[in-house]
Each structure stands twice: as C-alpha cells, then as structure tokens.
Design an enzyme around this catalytic site. Structure first.
Site, short mmCIF file in Angstrom:
data_model
loop_
_atom_site.label_atom_id
_atom_site.label_comp_id
_atom_site.label_asym_id
_atom_site.label_seq_id
_atom_site.Cartn_x
_atom_site.Cartn_y
_atom_site.Cartn_z
N GLN B 239 0.83 -1.20 0.00
CA GLN B 239 0.00 0.00 0.00
C GLN B 239 0.87 1.25 0.00
O GLN B 239 2.08 1.17 0.14
CB GLN B 239 -0.89 0.00 1.25
N HIS B 269 -11.23 3.93 18.52
CA HIS B 269 -10.53 2.80 19.11
C HIS B 269 -11.05 2.41 20.49
O HIS B 269 -11.06 1.24 20.83
CB HIS B 269 -9.02 3.07 19.11
N ASP B 293 -1.28 0.25 13.12
CA ASP B 293 -0.98 1.55 13.75
C ASP B 293 -0.88 1.43 15.27
O ASP B 293 -0.48 2.38 15.95
CB ASP B 293 -2.02 2.60 13.36
N ASP B 313 -0.37 -7.92 11.18
CA ASP B 313 -0.60 -6.93 10.13
C ASP B 313 0.27 -7.27 8.94
O ASP B 313 1.42 -7.67 9.08
CB ASP B 313 -0.28 -5.52 10.64
N ASP B 347 -0.34 -12.17 6.21
CA ASP B 347 -1.71 -12.06 5.75
C ASP B 347 -2.59 -12.82 6.74
O ASP B 347 -2.33 -13.98 7.06
CB ASP B 347 -1.77 -12.63 4.33
N ALA B 348 -3.60 -12.13 7.26
CA ALA B 348 -4.41 -12.70 8.35
C ALA B 348 -5.03 -14.05 7.97
O ALA B 348 -5.09 -14.97 8.78
CB ALA B 348 -5.50 -11.72 8.74
N ASP B 365 -9.80 -5.55 12.61
CA ASP B 365 -9.87 -4.16 12.18
C ASP B 365 -9.29 -4.01 10.78
O ASP B 365 -8.28 -3.36 10.56
CB ASP B 365 -9.10 -3.29 13.20
#
Ligand SMILES: Cc1cc2nc3c(=O)[nH]c(=O)nc-3n(C[C@H](O)[C@H](O)[C@H](O)COP(=O)(O)OP(=O)(O)OC[C@H]3O[C@@H](n4cnc5c(N)ncnc54)[C@H](O)[C@@H]3O)c2cc1C
Lengths: 536, 503
Positions: B239, B269, B293, B313, B347-348, B365
């Site tokens: 990204q 959050h 983040d 992540d 990758d989840a 999320d």
C-alpha cells in the site's frame, strides 16, 4: 470521509495515464524477453509405441493387478481397489507424473492446471463422485435439509465470469450488452427450453440427461437426439441469432473441443441440462475449483497410493499367457523395458491406445474423434483488469478462436493483488482433427507465443509487457468428442465390458470427457476386479 | 514596427520569461514539500536539478542552427504547456504513481532544460540589434528583475490568491503569449510560422480552460491527495502510506483513504475495543488482526488482565513506522514495543490457517470491503477460520463500515457472523472524521453485562457504552444475504451504498 474506500477504476485509469505520460515524456517503452517452452510428454514415446521398436523387457515383476494409465480413471480404479482391501496393484503411467488430462504444474506465483480445471457440483446420480468429495473433505456434511455443505474456499469465488464485448467487459458469459429484442428473445427461449430438459424425466423415471451419462433416460425419443448435429437441431427448433450461436458454440468447444456443428444434439443439450447438483451453501450452477484445477483432486487421490504409482513407464504391449497377463512397459528415463505379470489388468488409457496395446482389431468400431487442444500458462506481473467488469475466474472475449483464460490464483485468499498465472485454452478445431493435430505438433514455441499474445491483444492491448513466462502444452488427442451418433449406439456400452482378464476404464467409454465419467468408470472397473479377487 | 520597439518588446519578453522560469521552480518546490514533506530537502534538490537542467539547456543551444527564432518560439510553447500543466499533473498523479519523484524530477529537468535554452537563443536573436555590452547588460538586468518580481509575487499574491494549480496555468499562458508575440514582432512568415501560430492559439485555449477548471482539479485531486501537509509518504509492496499533519491533527492515509485522525481516533478505538473486552475480565490473550498503527493495541493494553497481545498486520513498514517514529509512538503510547505485545507481519487469512493458539478476544480491524480481495476477509470462510482461533467463551469484534451510509453492508457482516454460529451484538459510534461507524461484537456464548471500564478513557462511560447498542430506525437491521467467497455480496452492497453516498 470514509475509511478504506478505494476507487478501483480511477486508480486503473490514472495508472494508465501516468504510464502514458511517462512513456511520452521520457520515450520509455519496456520490451522484455518472455521466456517459455513447450512442455509435456513429447509425442515421440507415443509414436514408438505405435510403430514398435522398443527394447524387449529385461526384468519381470509379479503383481496381482496392473492398471495401465494414471489419469483420473486409472487413479479411481486404484482408489476402488484399496477401499475394497486390495493392496496388490501398480498404476503404470507413461508421463512424468500421473493425472493425464487433469495434470497440473506450479511456479513461484501459483499452481496452475494444464488441462481440466473445474468440477461442477455432483448431482444425485454421481454418487461415486460425491463419496470421493466427502472422503477428501470437500463436502463437509449435510445441512438440515439434507443438502451437502461444501468447503467454501473450493467453491469458485465471485466474480466468476466476464465477457469482453464491444470494447468492454460485461459480467457473465451470456452476451448481454447491446442485444436487440429478437436476440434476447432467442436466448431466453433457449434457456427456458434447456431448463425444461433439466427438469424432465423419461418414461423409465430416469432424468432425461444425467451425469454420469449412462444414468440418463433410455427413451428413444431422447436418444434420437444423438443422431443429429446440435447446430441442425438448434436451427430446426428456431434457436437462431448471432449471440445464441456464439454462446452455444463457446459451450460446446469448452466441454467437447468442437463447435455445435460437430457434436451431437444429445451431447449439446447434456451440457446445459445434466448439471443438477445442489449445495447447502452455493447455487446449483456453482463449480469446484483449485489453483491447480482438477490437479488438486489428482494429488489427493494419488497421495495414499504411494509408490504403487509408477510414472515414466509407457506400456507398449499387453498379452495373455495362460492365466497370466504380461504387461510390457518401457522406462522412459532408464531406456529399458520390463514386464509386469498380473492376474488382472485395468486398461485406463484412451480407447485407441487400449486397442493398440491389446493388438485388437479396431476396424469393427466407428472411429472415435479426438479433439486436439492447446493450453498455455502465462505468468504475469499483475492482474489484467480492463474496462467494465472486474477480473473474474473465467475471462472470455469474442472474435477469438480461444476460450479465453482462467485466473489460476483466483481462489487465493491473499488480500492484495499481485502476480498471477493465466491459463489459456485453445481448442484446435479450425480444421479437421487429424490435420490440426499434425500441424500443432510441428509448430514452434515462437509461433505459439506470437499467436497467443496476438489473441490477448483484443481485450488487453498492453498485456505482452506484463508477461514474464509463457509455457504451452499441446494435447494431440485432447479429449473424445461426442460426434453425432457416437453416444447412443450398441457398441459403446459393450466396450466397457471386461474381456477375459482385462477390464476397461476411461472417459472414452462414455464418449464425453469429464471428470465424473472418468471417475465413475474407474471406480466400476476397480470394483469388478476387487470382487473377482476376493469373492467374499 | 521600428527597430527600437522590436528591441523593447523582446527585452520585455526576457522579463516575462525570467518570471515564468522562476515561478515553475517555486511551484515545484512548494508542491514537493507539500506532498513529500521535508521542505529544506525538497527545495534544495528541486533548485539544484532545475539549475543544472538550465545549464544543460544553455549548452544544448549551441546545436541550434540558423533557425533560432523558430526554435525559440517552439521552446516557448513547450514551456508553456509543460510548466503550465505541471502543478495540475503533479497534484493529480501524486497519490497514484509508484515513484512520484521520477515524475517530479523528470518534469523539473525538462522544464529547466527548456528554460535554459531561452536566454542564449534570445541573445542570438538580439545580437544584431544591440551592441554586445548593452545586450548582455540589458538582458541580464531584465532577467534578474523578473526573478525578483516572481519571488515576491509568488508568496504574496499567487499562492494565496490563485493557488498553485492556477498560477501555473497563468504563467504557462504567458509563456505561450511570448512565443506568439515573437512570431509577430520578428514578422516570421511561411508554413512553419503559421503552424506555430495555430498551435499557440490552441495552447492558449487549453491553458485558459485549465485555469478555469483549476479549482475543480484541485478539489478533485485533493480528495486523493491531502488537505494537510504530508510529513511522511512511502509506497510499500502492499500500500501507499501517507501521514499528514495540520497543527495537532495527525492523519494516516492508506492508498489515499483516511484511516484515522489523531483528533478523534480515540472515539473509534475506545469503541472498537472496550465494549467487548471490558465484559471479559478473565481475558488474557488477545489477537488483533489489521491495525498495524497500534491504536487498538493501545486500548487493549489498558486492561491489566491481558497478558499477551498478538498483532497480525500484513505490512512490516506499518508496524515498523508505528513502533519507531516518535510522533506515532506518542499517539499509540508505545503500544507496539510493549513487552506484552508480539507482532507478526503476515496475511491474516494465511496466518489463521497455520495458527494453533487460542485467544480470548479478537479485534478484527480490516479496511472496508471495497474490493473483492478485501471482501474475502469478511466471508463465512474467514469467520469459520477465526472461530478456530477462539478460546472457549471467547469473543470477537469486527469493524463493519458505516451502518448509516452502507446499511446493508453493515448488516450483511452481522448476518455472515450469525451464519457461522456467532451470537452478535452490533453497535455504532459517531467519529467526526468518519461519520457514524459500526462494529459487531460476536461470541459463541452470551457475554456478561458491562460493569466497569478501564481508567483513562476520553469517550466511553459504562452508561454511554450501553447506548451504543441501540440503533435508530435509519440504521436498523435490514435483511441481507450471507457473504461468501462465491457470492461476495458484501462488496456489491458496499460499492452500491458508498457509491451513492460519494459518487
Ligand atoms: C484441455 C482440456 C481441458 C479439460 N477441462 C476439463 C474440466 O475443466 N473439467 C472436467 O471435468 N474435464 C475436463 N477435461 C476432460 C478430462 O479429460 C477429464 O476430466 C479426465 O481428466 C479424463 O481422465 P481419463 O482418466 O479418462 O483420461 P486421461 O486423462 O486420458 O488418462 C489416461 C492416462 O493414461 C496414460 N497413458 C496413455 N497411454 C499410456 C501407455 N501406453 N502407458 C502408460 N500410460 C498411458 C496417459 O498419460 C494418461 O495419464 C479437459 C480435457 C482437456 C484436454
């Protein structure tokens, strides 16, 4: 403000603009060398079997059952033997790996099919196939209504199909963009008629069209459809119009390797009316697929067979010597031959090869027609998008001799788009099969590459810059084609009957080449043999 | 026209040219610091490249033969388009090209080279009309006055009055006008001159159109580029990460989409984590999927009973950035370097496939299901996998887009979780920078009532948290299909609903 909303089209557009600007400003144009080759078993071994001259066996091995051919049918026979407790068998496969027309490959980007790439949901008559899918965990169980629950990562993911038409991609393969009322009417009427066939049962209570096809109704009225070319039947029934004709031909070529004028009307209708599978968690028209296509099934079935699958062994003669069958095979790597002495043999090769190996006289039969095919796998840096509908599993364009491409890693669960493998299918039916086969086997990789990239230019003008590798495979005798009259004649069922100690299994015995037919014949032949060996 | 007035007009053009030349340089420098941050570096590299390119241009002028007047006009027209469109092009393409710097320096180099050609050519045109010493003196005087004018005009009039995009178009038009005037003044005739006159007219129209549309171009590009100064921008294989800051408002954009604004992210959050986790006083192991983040992790760590947090992540650059940059670790309270936290960059979907640990609470999320790839992370297949990572009595919370804007999309996530055997408790919260936002709390067994919240929250109270679970009629449940890999209905709902909202 929004979170994570992307502007897919916009991005694609501006990336294009940036590329253009870049090329314009700096005069850059990328030209890369595409690497690739013609892969697969070379026809040479096949020709040596035909023409003789292979070395005589210098070793022998005794084994109760020999299965000749490690395609779907051969593997199914082995599977049936094992599940009935018969462990003494070998599967002899000429190619470097088993799978036959369902063989697959892999590279760093993805696994990919070289032939068969999907399986429709099995219908009520395809019990052997459903059982296999349950064993392999593809069917997880049944829901409250008794409908099978499929593993969802094996059901083809949305978006499934798109068609490039009038300069943009539309969703679905049935032409839809810019149709006049007449064409639309014709298509609707055709699908309505096919839905009727799908529902219909014969006077014997069997479905009019079933998979496996031997479970179909025996009504003469239905079977008479086998004698007419599909194209003639369509004309007679008033199903006309460019779009309908294109779509029907696409379907026939997809399943049978030949257009509607060369396949029987029974086979043509079968394509539309026989898939009656249902699922708890998918619509009836869903299909199962994997990155390596039906190669996934091959791997899973092959695994428990272990070293009983012997690859690289080309059988060139099968002879009866008293109560013993001698199966002579040439070891392609070692360049020597050996004989297997067996009690029973299952011939799981195409019919023309079985005839040759058994030194049978084939002239009694009508000649079976085999459709030659070309399959290419292209590795690309990124997915080829285009205007309109997004990249789908199956991507087809009009004005091409090919059937388009499927995205091999479509089923990948990876969230970011990246490199991809496209599997490109081209039935070689422009001329008669014999000429097409000869020409195809002589062609160089360069000329295939140029033809394929040219074809891709219709929907994806810039695609050749994205291609990293391009490999091709030529299937000389790709699949049996259901020529008019080839399905419902007295000879076909006979050819599945055992002859002495030799049993038969192959999709050719059905006259149409799909996984379910191959699997069902293999299971049947395996059971025949197992029942004879342990007559419990 | 007298020789004197010819001379004067040509010298006036030196003045215009000089102003334009400097303006493009200033525009590029400003734009670069605006988009890429670090204005000292941006300005000095832009000036360096520009001056060097001018040198190249001057050197190249020796290859121009006797037709210098026509070449001079061509150069003017080229500078006019390139310089004139430069700001618009850079703005629009910034968020979308892989390497913005190539584009930036390429454009600067090109304009600089052309500008470098101007003065030598003009000197040659004027050489027969003036004494050499006068010529040099006058040309350079006008050149430097022009530069002074530009440097004053730019910050005082142009940027506040017209903005970068329109200023560039205006000066582009001036360049073209000089070209056109030169044709006239030197009385150049013949087919090439006529062609050039036509081209000049077309270009003037084009630049005028650009000037007129300037506001809209900017508005449009600022939706993808950013309203506030960029302090960090980086493209990773996954990204494009952009951080902007305007006063105390730090914002993260991924691929041009806002992920949080420091002003109100606590609302998001706190609401994401506590309504679920605070009802599980026994929870010890927490899994966070997405959210590199570290802001969700920061909230998780407020619960003293949690002794390990696993963060998964995709992008290592995200987690690196948010564990090392002071500004960002201030924001997430150093969550990612806490000894209780472990990070996996994976990758989840794949990670869950190989994971054998069980978690008491999972925070999901992910970005919104805006395309088919992301849509997969909201399917039955994904939630089935997620179930296998859940300890007995465990719960999951899923960010599920806006129930107000994308009502069917939101309730589709709910229906999908229910189909996978979860009991769901949907809720929503107002986050000013996003609008009305929705989450779904899902568990296999009923959760106890909320009785206490961790200390130090800015938004949530026990009372307030209960209110989040009430849906007014305009966001209330609607029947939807279940999202599966083989239908991806969620992406379709989402595109339709957000498409209507922000076409
Ligand atoms: C391009 C293409 C695409 C297809 N796509 C699909 C699809 O998507 N879905 C689908 O269901 N079907 C598809 N098919 C049909 C496919 O043929 C069947 O699914 C199935 O693979 C047929 O299996 P089989 O065992 O009957 O035959 P084969 O695959 O022909 O198996 C015969 C085996 O015998 C071996 N053999 C032959 N001679 C010898 C010898 N002398 N000694 C030893 N071994 C020998 C061969 O190497 C081969 O492995 C496709 C076919 C082709 C050509």
């Amino acid at each position: 403000m929004w979170r994570g909303r992307t502007r897919r089209q916009f991005l694609a557009g501006s990336a294009g603009a940036a590329a253009l600007a870049g090329a314009g400003l700096f005069g850059v144009s990328r030209k890369r060398r595409i690497t690739g080759r013609i892969v697969g078993s070379d026809a040479a071994v096949g020709h040596r079997i035909r023409d003789g001259g292979l070395p005589a066996p210098d070793r022998q091995e005794r084994v109760p059952v020999v299965i000749v051919g490690g395609g779907i049918a051969g593997l199914a026979a082995a599977h049936a033997l094992r599940s009935r407790g018969v462990e003494g068998f070998v599967v002899l496969e000429m190619a470097a790996q088993p799978g036959g027309n369902s063989v697959s490959g892999a590279n760093a980007v993805s696994a990919f099919p070289w032939g068969a790439h999907y399986l429709p949901l099995p219908g009520p008559e395809a019990g052997d196939v459903s059982r296999l899918l349950r064993e392999l965990g593809v069917i997880l169980g049944d829901d409250a209504r008794g409908l099978p629950v499929f593993r969802e990562d094996f059901l083809v993911q949305d978006p499934v199909e798109r068609l490039f038409l009038h300069g943009r991609w539309q969703e679905g393969l049935v032409p839809n963009l810019g149709l006049g009322p007449e064409e639309r009417g014709s298509l609707d009427a055709f699908f309505h008629r096919m839905a009727g066939f799908k529902e219909r049962r014969g006077s014997d209570g069997r479905p009019a069209f079933a998979i496996p096809l031997d479970a179909s109704s025996t009504d003469p009225e239905l079977r008479a459809l086998d004698r007419v070319p599909f194209a003639d039947w369509l004309r007679l029934e008033g199903f006309t119009g460019e779009s309908l004709r294109w779509y029907v031909d696409y379907c026939c070529r997809d399943d049978y390797g030949m257009a509607s004028d060369r396949v029987s009307a029974w086979a043509g209708i079968h394509y539309f009316a026989a898939r009656r599978g249902e699922a708890a968690n998918a619509p009836s028209h869903a299909v199962l697929t994997w990155p390596e296509g039906n190669g996934w099934l091959v791997h899973r079935v092959r695994e428990p067979l272990g070293d009983r699958v012997r690859s690289g062994l080309a059988v060139f003669r099968v002879q009866q010597e008293g109560a013993t069958l001698s199966v002579e095979a040439y070891d392609v790597q070692a360049r020597r031959s050996m004989a297997f002495l067996a009690e029973r043999v299952v011939m799981a090769t195409p019919r023309f090869i079985a005839d040759r190996l058994l030194e049978r006289n084939p002239k009694a039969r009508r000649d079976t027609v085999y459709a030659p095919w070309l399959v290419a796998n292209l590795t690309l840096e990124s997915l080829p998008e285009g205007r309109g509908a997004p990249v789908s599993w199956d991507n087809v364009w009009q004005g091409s001799p090919s059937l388009g491409y499927i995205v091999a890693n479509h089923q990948s669960l990876h969230p970011v788009p990246r490199s991809t493998v496209l599997t490109y299918y081209l039935p070689l039916d422009a001329t008669d099969p014999v000429t097409a086969r000869r020409v195809a086997l002589e062609r160089s990789w360069d000329s295939w590459r140029d033809q394929i990239l040219d074809d891709f230019r219709i929907p994806h003008p810039g695609l050749s810059d994205q291609v990293l590798t391009l490999d091709v495979m030529v299937w000389g005798h790709g699949m049996v084609s259901p020529a008019p009259g080839s399905l419902w004649n007295p000879e076909r069922p006979e050819s599945a009957q055992p002859q002495g100690r030799v049993h038969f299994a192959h999709s050719d015995l059905s006259g149409i080449s799909i996984f379910e037919e191959a699997w069902t014949h293999g299971i049947r032949a395996g059971r025949e043999v197992a029942d004879l060996l342990n007559p419990a | 026209m007298s020789d004197r007035s010819t001379r004067l007009l040509l010298l006036a053009s030196v003045f215009v040219i000089a102003t334009c030349g400097l303006i493009y340089e200033l525009i590029a420098g400003t734009l670069a610091s605006y988009l890429l941050g670090d204005s000292v570096t941006q300005f000095s590299t832009i000036i360096g490249v520009y001056l060097f390119a001018m040198g190249v241009g001057s050197w190249l002028s020796r290859f121009v033969g006797a037709n210098e007047a026509l070449i001079f006009v061509r150069v003017q027209l080229l500078i006019g388009v390139l310089g004139g469109c430069s700001a618009a092009v850079l703005f629009v393409l910034f968020a979308h090209v892989a390497s913005f710097r190539v584009l930036l320096y390429g454009l600067i180099g090109l304009v600089g080279t052309l500008v470098g050609l101007e003065i030598p050519l003009l000197l040659r045109i004027l050489k027969d009309r003036l004494e050499f010493k006068d010529l040099v003196a006058q040309v350079f005087t006008f050149d430097y006055i022009g530069a002074l004018l530009a440097s004053l005009l730019f910050p005082l009039v142009l940027v506040p009055g017209l903005g970068l995009v329109r200023s560039a178009f205006l000066f582009g038009a001036l360049n073209v006008a000089v070209g056109w005037m030169t044709l006239r003044v030197l009385r150049l005739h013949g087919p090439p001159a006529r062609m050039l006159e036509g081209t000049a007219a077309v270009l003037l129209l084009l630049l005028a159109a650009g000037f007129a549309a300037g506001g809209r171009i900017l508005e449009w590009s600022e939706r993808s580029a950013f309203e506030a100064p960029v302090i960090h921008a980086r493209s990773t294989p996954y990204q494009r990460i952009v951080l902007t800051r305007h006063g105390d408002d730090l914002r993260l954009h991924l691929n041009g989409n806002l992920q949080f604004s420091a002003r109100d992210e606590y609302r998001y959050h706190e609401a994401l984590v506590h309504p679920g986790l605070a009802r599980m006083p026994e929870a010890r192991r927490v899994l966070v999927l997405g959210g590199g983040d570290g802001l969700a992790v920061r909230e998780v760590l407020r619960h003293a009973h949690v002794d390990s947090v696993m963060l998964v992540d995709l992008d290592p650059e995200m987690t690196r950035l948010f564990s090392t940059q002071a500004l960002l670790t201030d924001l997430n309270a150093g969550a990612l370097t806490s000894p209780r936290v472990r990070i996996a960059n994976a990758d989840a979907f794949a990670w869950l496939g190989t994971n054998t640990q069980r978690f008491d609470f999972v925070v999901v999320d992910f970005p919104d299901p805006s395309n088919f790839s992301l849509g997969k992370l909201f399917t039955t297949t994904f939630y089935e996998r997620l179930r296998t990572a859940l300890a007995p009595g465990g719960a999951v919370v899923v960010q599920a887009t806006s129930p107000l804007v994308a009502r069917r999309a939101f309730w589709c996530v709910d229906a999908t979780l229910r189909r996978c055997g979860f009991q769901t408790e949907p809720y929503h919260v107002y986050v000013p920078s996003f609008g009305e936002w929705g989450f779904i709390l899902a568990s296999l067994e009923p959760l106890p009532e909320l009785s206490a919240l961790p200390a130090g929250l800015k938004f949530l109270t026990v009372e307030g948290a209960r209110d989040l679970f009430r849906f007014p009629p305009d966001m209330d449940r609607v029947p939807t299909e279940v999202n599966r890999l083989n239908n991806q209905v969620l992406v379709r709902y989402f595109e339709e609903e957000w498409g209507r909202y922000a076409p």
